[in-house]
Enzyme design. Sequence first.
Site, PDB file in Angstrom:
ATOM      1  N   ASP A 125      -6.916  -3.578  -7.371  1.00 50.05           N
ATOM      2  CA  ASP A 125      -7.435  -4.132  -6.122  1.00 50.05           C
ATOM      3  C   ASP A 125      -7.745  -5.611  -6.302  1.00 50.05           C
ATOM      4  OD1 ASP A 125      -8.048  -4.045  -3.443  1.00 50.05           O
ATOM      5  OD2 ASP A 125      -9.992  -3.077  -3.697  1.00 50.05           O
TER       6      ASP A 125
ATOM      7  N   ARG B 244      -3.977   6.388   0.440  1.00 41.53           N
ATOM      8  CA  ARG B 244      -4.552   7.581   1.081  1.00 41.53           C
ATOM      9  C   ARG B 244      -3.622   8.376   1.978  1.00 41.53           C
ATOM     10  NH1 ARG B 244      -9.549   4.224   3.061  1.00 41.53           N
ATOM     11  NH2 ARG B 244      -7.792   2.810   3.036  1.00 41.53           N
TER      12      ARG B 244
ATOM     13  N   ARG C 295       0.819  -1.224   0.000  1.00 41.90           N
ATOM     14  CA  ARG C 295       0.000   0.000   0.000  1.00 41.90           C
ATOM     15  C   ARG C 295       0.847   1.266   0.000  1.00 41.90           C
ATOM     16  NH1 ARG C 295      -5.581  -0.627   1.625  1.00 41.90           N
ATOM     17  NH2 ARG C 295      -6.209  -2.548   0.604  1.00 41.90           N
TER      18      ARG C 295
ATOM     19  N   ARG D  49      -7.483  10.743  -6.570  1.00 38.31           N
ATOM     20  CA  ARG D  49      -8.650   9.910  -6.255  1.00 38.31           C
ATOM     21  C   ARG D  49      -9.930  10.746  -6.339  1.00 38.31           C
ATOM     22  NH1 ARG D  49     -12.448   7.311  -4.742  1.00 38.31           N
ATOM     23  NH2 ARG D  49     -12.677   5.861  -3.014  1.00 38.31           N
TER      24      ARG D  49
ATOM     25  N   TYR E 210     -14.368 -13.145  -0.032  1.00 32.95           N
ATOM     26  CA  TYR E 210     -15.129 -11.931  -0.364  1.00 32.95           C
ATOM     27  C   TYR E 210     -16.316 -12.257  -1.266  1.00 32.95           C
ATOM     28  CZ  TYR E 210     -11.705  -8.855   1.800  1.00 32.95           C
ATOM     29  OH  TYR E 210     -10.921  -8.214   2.715  1.00 32.95           O
TER      30      TYR E 210
HETATM   31  O1  CP3 Z   1      -0.271  -2.318  -2.286  1.00 29.68           O
HETATM   32  C1  CP3 Z   1      -0.592  -1.451  -3.114  1.00 29.68           C
HETATM   33  O2  CP3 Z   1      -0.274  -0.252  -2.969  1.00 29.68           O
HETATM   34  C2  CP3 Z   1      -1.298  -1.854  -4.399  1.00 29.68           C
HETATM   35  C3  CP3 Z   1      -2.709  -1.687  -4.414  1.00 29.68           C
HETATM   36  C4  CP3 Z   1      -3.591  -2.584  -3.573  1.00 29.68           C
HETATM   37  C5  CP3 Z   1      -4.858  -2.150  -3.078  1.00 29.68           C
HETATM   38  N1  CP3 Z   1      -5.455  -3.227  -2.488  1.00 29.68           N
HETATM   39  C6  CP3 Z   1      -5.392  -0.785  -3.234  1.00 29.68           C
HETATM   40  C7  CP3 Z   1      -6.561  -0.357  -2.443  1.00 29.68           C
HETATM   41  C8  CP3 Z   1      -3.441  -3.926  -3.204  1.00 29.68           C
HETATM   42  C9  CP3 Z   1      -2.264  -4.868  -3.422  1.00 29.68           C
HETATM   43  C10 CP3 Z   1      -4.622  -4.313  -2.528  1.00 29.68           C
HETATM   44  C11 CP3 Z   1      -4.849  -5.689  -2.041  1.00 29.68           C
HETATM   45  C12 CP3 Z   1      -6.066  -5.977  -1.282  1.00 29.68           C
HETATM   46  N2  CP3 Z   1      -7.317  -5.434  -1.447  1.00 29.68           N
HETATM   47  C13 CP3 Z   1      -6.141  -6.967  -0.278  1.00 29.68           C
HETATM   48  C14 CP3 Z   1      -5.021  -7.859   0.158  1.00 29.68           C
HETATM   49  C15 CP3 Z   1      -4.073  -7.194   1.085  1.00 29.68           C
HETATM   50  C16 CP3 Z   1      -4.691  -6.834   2.412  1.00 29.68           C
HETATM   51  O3  CP3 Z   1      -4.768  -5.635   2.669  1.00 29.68           O
HETATM   52  O4  CP3 Z   1      -5.014  -7.731   3.178  1.00 29.68           O
HETATM   53  C17 CP3 Z   1      -7.463  -6.983   0.182  1.00 29.68           C
HETATM   54  C18 CP3 Z   1      -8.020  -7.884   1.272  1.00 29.68           C
HETATM   55  C19 CP3 Z   1      -8.195  -6.025  -0.572  1.00 29.68           C
HETATM   56  C20 CP3 Z   1      -9.666  -5.691  -0.502  1.00 29.68           C
HETATM   57  C21 CP3 Z   1      -9.881  -4.281  -0.133  1.00 29.68           C
HETATM   58  N3  CP3 Z   1      -9.769  -3.223  -0.995  1.00 29.68           N
HETATM   59  C22 CP3 Z   1     -10.251  -3.769   1.135  1.00 29.68           C
HETATM   60  C23 CP3 Z   1     -10.454  -4.607   2.368  1.00 29.68           C
HETATM   61  C24 CP3 Z   1     -10.334  -2.384   1.019  1.00 29.68           C
HETATM   62  C25 CP3 Z   1     -10.781  -1.430   2.081  1.00 29.68           C
HETATM   63  C26 CP3 Z   1      -9.716  -1.125   3.068  1.00 29.68           C
HETATM   64  C27 CP3 Z   1      -8.973   0.101   2.671  1.00 29.68           C
HETATM   65  O5  CP3 Z   1      -7.761   0.166   2.899  1.00 29.68           O
HETATM   66  O6  CP3 Z   1      -9.628   1.042   2.186  1.00 29.68           O
HETATM   67  C28 CP3 Z   1     -10.003  -2.047  -0.329  1.00 29.68           C
HETATM   68  C29 CP3 Z   1      -9.925  -0.697  -0.931  1.00 29.68           C
HETATM   69  C30 CP3 Z   1      -8.572  -0.292  -1.432  1.00 29.68           C
HETATM   70  N4  CP3 Z   1      -7.674  -1.085  -2.099  1.00 29.68           N
HETATM   71  C31 CP3 Z   1      -8.018   1.019  -1.340  1.00 29.68           C
HETATM   72  C32 CP3 Z   1      -6.767   0.973  -1.965  1.00 29.68           C
HETATM   73  C33 CP3 Z   1      -5.805   2.105  -2.155  1.00 29.68           C
HETATM   74  C34 CP3 Z   1      -8.700   2.218  -0.733  1.00 29.68           C
HETATM   75  C35 CP3 Z   1      -9.663   2.784  -1.716  1.00 29.68           C
HETATM   76  C36 CP3 Z   1      -9.792   4.272  -1.604  1.00 29.68           C
HETATM   77  O7  CP3 Z   1      -8.942   4.992  -2.114  1.00 29.68           O
HETATM   78  O8  CP3 Z   1     -10.808   4.684  -1.012  1.00 29.68           O
END
Ligand code: CP3
Length: 340
Positions: A73, A27, A23, A36, A148
């Site tokens: 994602d 944000r 990540r 965004r 999911y």
């Molecule tokens: O690592 C990186 O920078 C690459 C991008 C990336 C995202 N999600 C961007 C994202 C990666 C590799 C993921 C993986 C992901 N997504 C996982 C596995 C890793 C982990 O965290 O356990 C999972 C379970 C998800 C599913 C997911 N997507 C969740 C649970 C959420 C909400 C939590 C959160 O942090 O907001 C997301 C949304 C998400 N994925 C965001 C980002 C940058 C936030 C979206 C926003 O900008 O509002």
Amino acid sequence: MTKRLLRALAGEAVWPPPVWLMRQAGRYLPEYRALRAEAGDFLGLCTNPVLAAEVTLQPLRRFAMDGAILFSDLPIVSWALGQDLRYAEGEGPVLPPIRDAAGLAVLNLKQVADKVAPILETVRRVRAEVGEATLIGFTGGPFTMACYMVEGHGSREFAAARGMAYRDPPLFGALIDLLVEANLVYLRGQADAGAEALMLFDSWAGLLPPSEFATWVTAPTARIVAGLRESHPDVPVIGFPRLAGVKLGAYAVGSGVSAVAMDTSMDPLLAAAMVPSTMALQGNLDPLALAAGGAALASETDALLAAMRGRPFIFNLGHGIVPQTPPEHVAALVTRVRAA
Ligand code: CP3
């Protein structure tokens, strides 16, 4: 010259170790928040190659990272298979839950390649600009994706998904099989588009008892890795079976991955004892130590470096950066790792 991160993935004890952070785009960066807001919804951002490439590169413009992870994602593959996907404001993904054969029948492997095309275009654009950093593609581990898709949203227990695995193993197995195939299409596409390494995020693997873990985490991962070895033998695969604990050793050997990522709860020395000495470990600084900064960040960083010195290692967090992290703490961390 081979890139530092790829050398570590090939089993070399590169020192100072290569560093990137899960990540690292997101944000906590003001430039991400601005972009965004411009993009509107999150799925629109993930499927816009120009904006997604820019977001992927944002952390590299600030910090001397050795890796760039594709900005996308995990439930993109579920969406590519035909399941509706939306993001509730400030929350994770929301999907119409799959609970029976009729739910599964909606999914269609044939459309995956077309639907992921914009993301593969992001990969091509980023690859042209990463320079000495290594471009890491990714997808979700089949078990975590099934969690999911069956639950329909995030959860602490994923009781519906894990219940289905016990009550109706053929149905849950059919979903896992479909995810193995869809992920192979997607990952091969990423490798063809220029991804130099691939990572499998199995964030909820640790919920499972050992026998279920072997069936739904290690075995499907092994099928994906074997498929990739046939088509792309030179692309290393990093497995992240989060919260696997003592099951990490069996996963490392049984799945065939090139490297394993350790979550925050893992003792790195215990992990080193459980995996082959030539296999790179990645991780596992606590994201909250990074958010805290100061003396805690310095001492936690030094302890991790000391534990991993002399073996193939990639410095990272044990889970994603939290949004409240000051970007200056990330800069301080990268400087400290580089000075190791
Ligand atoms: O690592 C990186 O920078 C690459 C991008 C990336 C995202 N999600 C961007 C994202 C990666 C590799 C993921 C993986 C992901 N997504 C996982 C596995 C890793 C982990 O965290 O356990 C999972 C379970 C998800 C599913 C997911 N997507 C969740 C649970 C959420 C909400 C939590 C959160 O942090 O907001 C997301 C949304 C998400 N994925 C965001 C980002 C940058 C936030 C979206 C926003 O900008 O509002």
